[in-house]
Scaffold this motif. Sequence first.
Motif, PDB file in Angstrom:
ATOM      1  N   ARG A  11       1.079  -1.868  -0.444  1.00 55.51           N
ATOM      2  CA  ARG A  11       0.020  -0.209   0.068  1.00 55.51           C
ATOM      3  C   ARG A  11       0.799   1.386   0.281  1.00 55.51           C
ATOM      4  NH1 ARG A  11      -0.399   4.216   2.540  1.00 55.51           N
ATOM      5  NH2 ARG A  11       0.969   3.841   3.109  1.00 55.51           N
ATOM      6  N   ARG A  12       0.732   2.541  -0.866  1.00 59.56           N
ATOM      7  CA  ARG A  12       1.604   3.559  -1.004  1.00 59.56           C
ATOM      8  C   ARG A  12       0.469   4.485  -1.253  1.00 59.56           C
ATOM      9  NH1 ARG A  12       7.064   3.654  -1.945  1.00 59.56           N
ATOM     10  NH2 ARG A  12       5.807   6.006  -1.294  1.00 59.56           N
ATOM     11  N   SER A  13       0.786   5.607  -1.251  1.00 60.28           N
ATOM     12  CA  SER A  13      -0.293   6.325  -1.230  1.00 60.28           C
ATOM     13  C   SER A  13      -0.872   7.144  -3.389  1.00 60.28           C
ATOM     14  CB  SER A  13      -0.548   7.796  -0.636  1.00 60.28           C
ATOM     15  OG  SER A  13      -0.223   7.747   0.357  1.00 60.28           O
ATOM     16  N   ARG A  15      -1.640   9.057  -5.991  1.00 58.40           N
ATOM     17  CA  ARG A  15      -2.359  10.616  -6.400  1.00 58.40           C
ATOM     18  C   ARG A  15      -2.456  10.253  -7.603  1.00 58.40           C
ATOM     19  NH1 ARG A  15       1.924  10.901  -2.508  1.00 58.40           N
ATOM     20  NH2 ARG A  15       1.541  12.018  -0.441  1.00 58.40           N
ATOM     21  N   LYS A  64      -7.638  22.699  -0.657  1.00 60.53           N
ATOM     22  CA  LYS A  64      -6.780  23.218   0.469  1.00 60.53           C
ATOM     23  C   LYS A  64      -5.468  23.448  -0.580  1.00 60.53           C
ATOM     24  CE  LYS A  64      -4.431  19.584   1.924  1.00 60.53           C
ATOM     25  NZ  LYS A  64      -3.606  18.759   3.145  1.00 60.53           N
ATOM     26  N   GLY A  67      -1.368  19.773  -1.915  1.00 59.55           N
ATOM     27  CA  GLY A  67      -2.125  18.363  -1.420  1.00 59.55           C
ATOM     28  C   GLY A  67      -3.206  17.973  -1.626  1.00 59.55           C
ATOM     29  N   LEU A  70      -4.768  15.944  -6.357  1.00 62.19           N
ATOM     30  CA  LEU A  70      -5.436  15.276  -6.558  1.00 62.19           C
ATOM     31  C   LEU A  70      -6.712  14.412  -6.828  1.00 62.19           C
ATOM     32  CD1 LEU A  70      -4.964  12.726  -4.403  1.00 62.19           C
ATOM     33  CD2 LEU A  70      -3.965  14.567  -3.496  1.00 62.19           C
ATOM     34  N   CYS A 113      -5.470   7.775  -0.993  1.00 62.91           N
ATOM     35  CA  CYS A 113      -4.870   9.005  -0.964  1.00 62.91           C
ATOM     36  C   CYS A 113      -5.617   9.291   0.583  1.00 62.91           C
ATOM     37  CB  CYS A 113      -4.202   9.830  -1.977  1.00 62.91           C
ATOM     38  SG  CYS A 113      -2.912  10.495  -1.137  1.00 62.91           S
ATOM     39  N   TRP A 114      -5.190  10.057   1.949  1.00 62.50           N
ATOM     40  CA  TRP A 114      -6.005  10.530   2.210  1.00 62.50           C
ATOM     41  C   TRP A 114      -5.389  12.384   2.131  1.00 62.50           C
ATOM     42  CZ3 TRP A 114      -6.176   8.743   7.959  1.00 62.50           C
ATOM     43  CH2 TRP A 114      -6.310  10.084   9.391  1.00 62.50           C
ATOM     44  N   ILE A 115      -6.416  12.909   1.986  1.00 61.31           N
ATOM     45  CA  ILE A 115      -6.678  14.412   1.958  1.00 61.31           C
ATOM     46  C   ILE A 115      -6.318  14.676   3.491  1.00 61.31           C
ATOM     47  CG2 ILE A 115      -7.203  16.984   0.467  1.00 61.31           C
ATOM     48  CD1 ILE A 115      -5.812  14.170  -1.107  1.00 61.31           C
ATOM     49  N   GLN A 116      -5.650  15.903   4.205  1.00 59.66           N
ATOM     50  CA  GLN A 116      -6.219  15.888   5.358  1.00 59.66           C
ATOM     51  C   GLN A 116      -7.106  17.346   5.497  1.00 59.66           C
ATOM     52  OE1 GLN A 116      -5.255  14.851   8.030  1.00 59.66           O
ATOM     53  NE2 GLN A 116      -6.077  16.857  10.021  1.00 59.66           N
ATOM     54  N   LYS A 157       3.552   2.456  -7.723  1.00 63.24           N
ATOM     55  CA  LYS A 157       4.802   2.407  -6.455  1.00 63.24           C
ATOM     56  C   LYS A 157       5.599   1.570  -5.956  1.00 63.24           C
ATOM     57  CE  LYS A 157       3.792   7.283  -5.119  1.00 63.24           C
ATOM     58  NZ  LYS A 157       2.937   7.951  -4.031  1.00 63.24           N
ATOM     59  N   PHE A 160       7.154  -0.688   0.322  1.00 66.52           N
ATOM     60  CA  PHE A 160       8.061  -1.065   0.848  1.00 66.52           C
ATOM     61  C   PHE A 160       9.139  -1.733   1.366  1.00 66.52           C
ATOM     62  CE2 PHE A 160       4.199   0.997   3.229  1.00 66.52           C
ATOM     63  CZ  PHE A 160       5.165   2.432   4.086  1.00 66.52           C
TER      64      PHE A 160
HETATM   65  C1  FMN Z   1      -2.929  12.355   8.428  1.00 70.42           C
HETATM   66  C2  FMN Z   1      -2.239  12.501   6.978  1.00 70.42           C
HETATM   67  C3  FMN Z   1      -2.764  13.646   6.171  1.00 70.42           C
HETATM   68  C4  FMN Z   1      -2.101  13.301   5.311  1.00 70.42           C
HETATM   69  N1  FMN Z   1      -2.463  14.245   4.151  1.00 70.42           N
HETATM   70  C5  FMN Z   1      -2.243  14.349   3.076  1.00 70.42           C
HETATM   71  C6  FMN Z   1      -2.596  15.252   1.994  1.00 70.42           C
HETATM   72  O1  FMN Z   1      -3.279  15.596   2.431  1.00 70.42           O
HETATM   73  N2  FMN Z   1      -2.558  15.036   1.088  1.00 70.42           N
HETATM   74  C7  FMN Z   1      -1.159  13.740   0.066  1.00 70.42           C
HETATM   75  O2  FMN Z   1      -1.257  14.066  -1.118  1.00 70.42           O
HETATM   76  N3  FMN Z   1      -1.548  13.470   0.736  1.00 70.42           N
HETATM   77  C8  FMN Z   1      -1.472  13.094   2.298  1.00 70.42           C
HETATM   78  N4  FMN Z   1      -1.288  12.237   2.923  1.00 70.42           N
HETATM   79  C9  FMN Z   1      -0.410  10.786   2.514  1.00 70.42           C
HETATM   80  C10 FMN Z   1       0.738  11.075   3.174  1.00 70.42           C
HETATM   81  O3  FMN Z   1       1.451  12.244   2.076  1.00 70.42           O
HETATM   82  C11 FMN Z   1       1.727  10.019   2.448  1.00 70.42           C
HETATM   83  O4  FMN Z   1       1.444   8.856   3.856  1.00 70.42           O
HETATM   84  C12 FMN Z   1       3.095   9.498   3.122  1.00 70.42           C
HETATM   85  O5  FMN Z   1       3.527  10.251   1.986  1.00 70.42           O
HETATM   86  C13 FMN Z   1       3.706   7.811   3.001  1.00 70.42           C
HETATM   87  O6  FMN Z   1       3.187   7.476   1.511  1.00 70.42           O
HETATM   88  P1  FMN Z   1       3.021   6.551   0.906  1.00 70.42           P
HETATM   89  O7  FMN Z   1       1.595   6.586   2.029  1.00 70.42           O
HETATM   90  O8  FMN Z   1       2.865   6.141  -0.496  1.00 70.42           O
HETATM   91  O9  FMN Z   1       3.803   5.681   2.303  1.00 70.42           O
HETATM   92  C14 FMN Z   1      -1.543  11.887   4.352  1.00 70.42           C
HETATM   93  C15 FMN Z   1      -1.733  11.372   5.459  1.00 70.42           C
HETATM   94  C16 FMN Z   1      -2.031  11.064   6.694  1.00 70.42           C
HETATM   95  C17 FMN Z   1      -1.940  10.264   7.356  1.00 70.42           C
END
Ligand code: FMN
Length: 179
Positions: A11-13, A15, A64, A67, A70, A113-116, A157, A160
Amino acid sequence: MENLLELLRVRRSTRVFKDTQISPELVESLMKAALMSPSSKRSNPWEFILVDDADQLEALSKSKKHGSLLLAGASLAVVVLADPAKSDVWVEDASIASLILQLEAEDLNLGSCWIQIRLRQTADGEDSEQYVRRQLGIPDALRVESIVAIGVKEEAKKPFEEEKLQWEKVHLGQYPNIN
Ligand SMILES: Cc1cc2nc3c(=O)[nH]c(=O)nc-3n(C[C@H](O)[C@H](O)[C@H](O)COP(=O)(O)O)c2cc1C
């Protein structure tokens, strides 16, 4: 996927997504997973808004300053809300639900992908939660923790690498003496 550790390894984010709709069956699986998220005292303070309309996704992509762009290319956005009146630990509950959504997406071979949103601002300096509330008609009493962008992965991507895990963050018995 049968092995959770393997799912976590790959699992990787994501976008960048393909221009492909997510079937109603997969959306149902995603939401089943979210609704089975653990929550403090089983208070289930969360609610979810599913957005797949291109114009709405475009509007959410401006949630935002950085970030969130996407979201414009995602097939589905799951907006994760919570009611603070239902739980004093709604942040934790909503965060867990957001992550469960991401893990279920990965298990369905979708990217996410999580967007905060909480504690963030738009490019114009508006509170991101307020912006999202305005776009989707969300009552002020509800908080907006995150938006989980989901779609079919366009980018590949690297998983790990076990050799690079930060084992120095793991301590045995007590915190190491740094003096
Ligand atoms: C609490 C949290 C907030 C995040 N917010 C954003 C965000 O606003 N935009 C974004 O592109 N990625 C966001 N991410 C994704 C992280 O950038 C990403 O999980 C981190 O860089 C590690 O990469 P990976 O998920 O590929 O392992 C967020 C992740 C978390 C856990």
